[in-house]
Design a protein around this motif. Sequence first.
Motif, PDB file in Angstrom:
ATOM      1  N   GLY A  80       0.916   2.314  18.478  1.00 42.98           N
ATOM      2  CA  GLY A  80       0.486   0.983  18.861  1.00 42.98           C
ATOM      3  C   GLY A  80      -0.970   0.789  18.513  1.00 42.98           C
ATOM      4  N   ASN A  81      -1.255  -0.161  17.661  1.00 48.06           N
ATOM      5  CA  ASN A  81      -2.623  -0.422  17.207  1.00 48.06           C
ATOM      6  C   ASN A  81      -3.334   0.850  16.742  1.00 48.06           C
ATOM      7  N   GLY A  82      -2.581   1.736  16.083  1.00 46.75           N
ATOM      8  CA  GLY A  82      -3.164   2.925  15.481  1.00 46.75           C
ATOM      9  C   GLY A  82      -3.179   4.155  16.353  1.00 46.75           C
ATOM     10  N   LYS A  85      -4.578  11.285   5.627  1.00 43.58           N
ATOM     11  CA  LYS A  85      -5.422  10.364   4.878  1.00 43.58           C
ATOM     12  C   LYS A  85      -4.910   8.932   4.844  1.00 43.58           C
ATOM     13  N   THR A  86      -3.688   8.717   4.374  1.00 44.12           N
ATOM     14  CA  THR A  86      -3.276   7.344   4.088  1.00 44.12           C
ATOM     15  C   THR A  86      -2.736   6.602   5.308  1.00 44.12           C
ATOM     16  N   LEU A  87      -2.157   7.306   6.266  1.00 39.03           N
ATOM     17  CA  LEU A  87      -1.769   6.609   7.496  1.00 39.03           C
ATOM     18  C   LEU A  87      -2.986   6.045   8.219  1.00 39.03           C
ATOM     19  N   PHE A 109      -3.384   2.139   9.195  1.00 35.80           N
ATOM     20  CA  PHE A 109      -3.650   1.679  10.564  1.00 35.80           C
ATOM     21  C   PHE A 109      -4.943   0.869  10.619  1.00 35.80           C
ATOM     22  N   GLY A 110      -5.975   1.335   9.895  1.00 40.35           N
ATOM     23  CA  GLY A 110      -7.246   0.618   9.906  1.00 40.35           C
ATOM     24  C   GLY A 110      -7.113  -0.776   9.329  1.00 40.35           C
ATOM     25  N   LEU A 138       0.854  -1.185   0.000  1.00 38.23           N
ATOM     26  CA  LEU A 138       0.000   0.000   0.000  1.00 38.23           C
ATOM     27  C   LEU A 138       0.892   1.238   0.000  1.00 38.23           C
ATOM     28  N   GLU A 139       0.831   1.998  -1.075  1.00 38.34           N
ATOM     29  CA  GLU A 139       1.664   3.192  -1.189  1.00 38.34           C
ATOM     30  C   GLU A 139       1.018   4.312  -0.377  1.00 38.34           C
ATOM     31  N   ILE A 140       1.507   4.529   0.822  1.00 41.35           N
ATOM     32  CA  ILE A 140       0.905   5.561   1.672  1.00 41.35           C
ATOM     33  C   ILE A 140       1.539   6.931   1.450  1.00 41.35           C
TER      34      ILE A 140
END
Length: 854
Positions: A780-782, A670-672, A676-677, A655-657
Amino acid sequence: MPVKKNHCSQKDRKGINLAMILILLGSSAMIVDCSENTKENSMSQPAKQGEVRAGKIISPGALLNGSHADGCIGDYKIYNTKAAFIVQAPGGKKGWLGAGGALLDATYVDNKMEGPDRLQELVPALSFVRYQDAKSIEIVRDLEGGAKAILVKGTGRGIPILDAALPAPSEPLPLKWTTMYILEPDKPRLKIVTTLNNTGRKRLALKVGHIITPDESARIFVPGAGFDKTALSSASKRSFYTLADDTAYGFFPGEGKQFRALFTLAELLPVFQEGDKLSIAAGGEGSFEMNMVVSKEDAAGLDHEIGIIESYDKEPHFEVHAKLSDSMDLDGVFVDVFREVQGEKKQVTRAKPDENGSVSFWLEKGDYFLDATGPGRDTPDLVTMHVQGPIDHGPVVPINPKSFLDYKVVDQSGNPVPCRITMLQGKDAPDDARSAGYIVSPSGQGREAFAPGEYTAFVTRGYEFEPAVSNITIEPGKSAELNLELKQAFKTPGFISADLHTHCIVSIDSGLELKKKVAGLAADGLDFVVLTDHDAVFDLSQTVRELGLEHLLCVQQGMEISPLYGHSNVLGLETGPNTPQYFPVQWAKYDDSGRFEKDIYPPETWNQARTELGAVLVQVNHPRSFEAYFDFVGLNPKTGDVEKPEAFSNDFDLLEIFDGLDKAAQVEEKTLPDFFGLLNLGWNKTATGDSDQHEEDQMSGNVRNYVQVLHDRAGEIKPSEVFASLKAHRSLLTSGPYIEFSINGLGIGSTVVPKGGIVKASIKVMAATFVPVDYVHVIGNGEVVADLAVTQKTGAVRFDEILDLDPKRDTWYLVIAGSKDNSPRPLHKKGSLAVTNPIWIDLAGDGFSPPAGR
């Protein structure tokens, strides 16, 4: 070459009579199947005076050269003593449109030598939605005046990128298409006449024209408006040119017609006749015309040739001559001619001087202004020229002397190294000063023409070296010397730098020529590159070998699949001689009648790439900006729900973030959160960052990846190992900083099963002095679980700590570092940001349980 007066008869000006052509289209007596094995069919012998040669290409010696010389054995060639052209055989796949019957190559002939091709393709078209595709090709001989023609018969087909995007895709029309490519002896003009036969029961009103894709190195020039290419789309024009350094093309429609471009991308020009549409009664036919003139001379040479054809008797023009003040070293020099229109100087034409510094133009009455420009020279003041008739000895046009920069950049051992030299205006210029240009050097030493002035030279080799900076004064007509040493700021043992999304001239929207592309990759310190041109495959390795850079750079084939509903890269392709260069993966489906049926969505295109091209990895590109796949399918990254399930699959690898055409702020916004999701859902994709470079003025690998490998010397890199590490998440992405990250001694991409609740996270952030770093976040976990201050602003090591982390459930961790407000200037202004891929903590050792898994 001086322009000569040429007073032609009216018949010569008009060329072949159109009515005669239409008669010939229905005649079989003058048509010869050029599959016959005749001497002429070799197509490699120079044409004689008064001769036109036409036939099928059966030997490599008949093919043209140039950056877009796409002709193949089996295609058709027509040429004389002035010009040569190649038409693609039915079923051919070269060119962006991949149309049989397309004009693929065109060049001038000078002293029996063919010049370089600077054309991708030209095809007749309707309203930029359908174009001709050949079903058969024949040769027409014995035309009036010794002319010959290539005769193409075919049907219309749709343009996938438009049919897939338009609410109402193009419909097949009851039309038979016939195109004649007509060449007369000893003239550089190809006449292209397309006839449409209406086989239906209703009258058709058709907007007709041509789709032209020039070589990306060519610039659009509009007589009277110069290089303002928007003039071609804003008003009707009688002609326009595409000008490369070594080959020029002029285009104009049939007599009494004008045309206008729908839009003016340099690499894609849909030009259509202005005025009433072509009206064809049921059972009837209608024709439209395009003329293409080839010149070695640039705009002035085209002015002359087109003027002869168009008849300057209608508006008297005169041959005028001028001379440069200096004839030494005129490589790259042009003389430009301007005319004042409503208080603004508009460029009329330009010419290359001959070896004596003489130039010639073909101008109507009026007052003109001339100047001479070229690399390494200041532009002098304009000189005036008053034209009332022919001028044998016009003004002397001043040309300033040529200046140079001699440079040598070495490493700490004194060996020259590849480098980028960014020239900033003024002495002691700040890093946000205006750039005056740059040099990318794959060898680290050489001579470059550079305009005189005061500069600050900012020398770099990617992100791992400290910049070397020096003030430079370049005096007119002299050479300045630049000798600098680059010192490595930090090393990345076990990791190589990689760009997985980058383009060159093979892409329809890139003008970056092959050698400049490869030189930039080496100069900017990349180790591993996958070339991913839009819907096209190309192998850069030959260019790497030509430049002697195999010990520095490993390149692989990839492709960007580019429908409007979302772009994706397929990496590690295996192609063969029968693989089409363009569109080897189809993303639009047509029925047997040529009617668009449906989009082919990514799940199927990815499968095509894997099964037919051997793709190793699939990457979703820029998922939230321009042709954004996640936006198209309506992905909710927290739940995994999508609005268009028929178009979505999570069967991708990367995934190109961070895309190098975006900015770091957009990544964090947006992409981070997307990344994370997906991780929280247990969709463990590898986050990547790439340059998406298209043009020279963008740094290669401004965003790049560092991938863990066993063999980290460029000459020893194993692509399979790189792809395996990417698949296993053993990488980080960056636009400047570099992060070393491990937990309990295990690195990025690992799964840690701790013996106790506390785990030890080792974080080290390094950067060269021009790369800003002012924060480090542990995620950690987003969620941000540690917001760490960076107090070290200088030196290579900006942060180096071991943290205790206390996960209460299975947790993935990653590290982000960079600067919220600053960038690694002057290399780019995209922001300073590095993101590692995760390390997973499996507390019970029973397999990682994602927090939002389902």
